[in-house]
Design a protein around this motif. Structure first.
Motif, PDB file in Angstrom:
ATOM      1  N   VAL A  86      54.202  34.187  43.860  1.00 45.22           N
ATOM      2  CA  VAL A  86      54.784  33.157  42.997  1.00 45.22           C
ATOM      3  C   VAL A  86      56.148  33.647  42.545  1.00 45.22           C
ATOM      4  CG1 VAL A  86      54.537  31.858  40.836  1.00 45.22           C
ATOM      5  CG2 VAL A  86      52.489  32.476  42.162  1.00 45.22           C
ATOM      6  N   GLY A  87      57.155  32.797  42.666  1.00 42.66           N
ATOM      7  CA  GLY A  87      58.495  33.165  42.211  1.00 42.66           C
ATOM      8  C   GLY A  87      59.243  31.968  41.658  1.00 42.66           C
ATOM      9  N   SER A  88      60.146  32.250  40.727  1.00 46.81           N
ATOM     10  CA  SER A  88      61.002  31.211  40.156  1.00 46.81           C
ATOM     11  C   SER A  88      62.238  31.866  39.559  1.00 46.81           C
ATOM     12  CB  SER A  88      60.271  30.438  39.058  1.00 46.81           C
ATOM     13  OG  SER A  88      61.148  29.508  38.433  1.00 46.81           O
ATOM     14  N   ASN A  89      63.397  31.228  39.746  1.00 44.82           N
ATOM     15  CA  ASN A  89      64.588  31.687  39.031  1.00 44.82           C
ATOM     16  C   ASN A  89      65.304  30.537  38.325  1.00 44.82           C
ATOM     17  OD1 ASN A  89      65.973  30.516  41.220  1.00 44.82           O
ATOM     18  ND2 ASN A  89      67.529  32.120  41.250  1.00 44.82           N
ATOM     19  N   ILE A  90      64.622  29.412  38.210  1.00 51.09           N
ATOM     20  CA  ILE A  90      65.138  28.262  37.465  1.00 51.09           C
ATOM     21  C   ILE A  90      64.074  27.888  36.440  1.00 51.09           C
ATOM     22  CG2 ILE A  90      65.849  25.840  37.593  1.00 51.09           C
ATOM     23  CD1 ILE A  90      66.700  26.426  40.536  1.00 51.09           C
ATOM     24  N   ASP A  91      64.431  27.976  35.159  1.00 58.24           N
ATOM     25  CA  ASP A  91      63.472  27.706  34.081  1.00 58.24           C
ATOM     26  C   ASP A  91      62.188  28.492  34.367  1.00 58.24           C
ATOM     27  OD1 ASP A  91      62.485  26.669  31.731  1.00 58.24           O
ATOM     28  OD2 ASP A  91      62.400  24.597  32.445  1.00 58.24           O
ATOM     29  N   ARG A  92      62.355  29.799  34.535  1.00 51.04           N
ATOM     30  CA  ARG A  92      61.337  30.702  35.069  1.00 51.04           C
ATOM     31  C   ARG A  92      60.004  30.661  34.325  1.00 51.04           C
ATOM     32  NH1 ARG A  92      64.829  36.149  34.984  1.00 51.04           N
ATOM     33  NH2 ARG A  92      64.758  35.595  32.797  1.00 51.04           N
ATOM     34  N   GLU A  93      60.031  30.789  33.027  1.00 50.00           N
ATOM     35  CA  GLU A  93      58.774  30.848  32.273  1.00 50.00           C
ATOM     36  C   GLU A  93      57.988  29.556  32.440  1.00 50.00           C
ATOM     37  OE1 GLU A  93      57.275  31.505  27.731  1.00 50.00           O
ATOM     38  OE2 GLU A  93      59.035  32.621  28.408  1.00 50.00           O
ATOM     39  N   ARG A  94      58.674  28.442  32.355  1.00 54.08           N
ATOM     40  CA  ARG A  94      58.021  27.135  32.508  1.00 54.08           C
ATOM     41  C   ARG A  94      57.366  27.004  33.885  1.00 54.08           C
ATOM     42  NH1 ARG A  94      60.415  22.130  34.560  1.00 54.08           N
ATOM     43  NH2 ARG A  94      58.946  20.476  34.155  1.00 54.08           N
ATOM     44  N   HIS A  95      58.100  27.374  34.923  1.00 53.30           N
ATOM     45  CA  HIS A  95      57.580  27.183  36.268  1.00 53.30           C
ATOM     46  C   HIS A  95      56.480  28.181  36.640  1.00 53.30           C
ATOM     47  CE1 HIS A  95      61.278  24.686  36.722  1.00 53.30           C
ATOM     48  NE2 HIS A  95      60.339  23.895  37.183  1.00 53.30           N
ATOM     49  N   VAL A  96      56.584  29.406  36.169  1.00 55.77           N
ATOM     50  CA  VAL A  96      55.506  30.372  36.424  1.00 55.77           C
ATOM     51  C   VAL A  96      54.241  29.947  35.684  1.00 55.77           C
ATOM     52  CG1 VAL A  96      54.764  32.765  36.001  1.00 55.77           C
ATOM     53  CG2 VAL A  96      56.999  32.308  37.044  1.00 55.77           C
ATOM     54  N   SER A  97      54.390  29.482  34.448  1.00 54.67           N
ATOM     55  CA  SER A  97      53.231  28.992  33.693  1.00 54.67           C
ATOM     56  C   SER A  97      52.603  27.784  34.382  1.00 54.67           C
ATOM     57  CB  SER A  97      53.643  28.610  32.265  1.00 54.67           C
ATOM     58  OG  SER A  97      53.998  29.757  31.532  1.00 54.67           O
TER      59      SER A  97
END
Length: 181
Positions: free
Chosen positions: A8-19
């Motif tokens: 799982v990875g995200s670098n745009i609105d990271r906390e929201r998308h990982v959650s």
């Protein structure tokens, strides 16, 4: 039931998308085990830092159905279907392994990123240290201990959402548009 590992990875609105990924994957697969969340530099392009982790789940879905479900989630959260490999991502979900299956179709398994990227290997080694890579037959812990590539990566504190609650409206995509920065 197949044992699967998902990156799982995200670098745009990271906390929201990982959650959101955590909650959505819990709905798809039930009980999950997660590595810590790591912050890593963008690899292959200049961009904002990513949050990355690996999730363990069990499924009765086929490989093709797993991959399709993950791609559908990515698109629901704004990832363009044909986004370039090296770009910013709202949500990036990759099936890393499916039991000990080795294949090229419908997706490469085990994923090559396991051996190439610290942001995949370290969380995988943390979550499944004694599991063996289906091709090299080395444990993920041994692979991580031998890893030599210079990549900036560090564990972070992360507050996990409660998977027993309904996905909050604030995490649901509101007319999500494909994004590539």
């Amino acid at each position: 039931m197949a044992l699967i590992y998902i990156s799982v990875g995200s670098n745009i609105d990271r906390e929201r998308h990982v959650s959101a990924a955590y909650l959505e994957l819990h709905l798809l697969f039930g009980t999950l085990r997660c590595s810590r969340v790591f912050e890593s530099e963008a690899v292959g392009f200049s961009g904002d830092a990513f949050y990355n982790l690996v999730i363990e789940a069990h499924t009765e879905m086929s490989v093709a159905d797993c991959v399709s479900a993950l791609k559908n989630l990515e698109q629901r959260y704004g990832k363009a279907a044909a986004s370039p490999k090296f770009c910013g991502k709202t949500l990036d979900l990759d099936l890393l392994t499916y039991d000990d299956l080795v294949c090229q179709q419908p997706v490469e398994l085990p994923r090559g990123e396991i051996l190439k990227n610290a942001f995949v290997l370290w969380p995988l080694a943390e979550l499944a240290p004694d599991q063996r890579h289906p091709v090299t037959q080395q444990s993920y812990q041994a692979l991580w201990q031998a890893y030599q590539e210079p990549q900036k990566l560090e564990p972070i504190e992360f507050v996990w959402p409660d998977p027993t609650v309904v996905l909050p409206a604030s995490l649901l995509p509101a007319d999500a548009q494909p994004v590539c920065v």
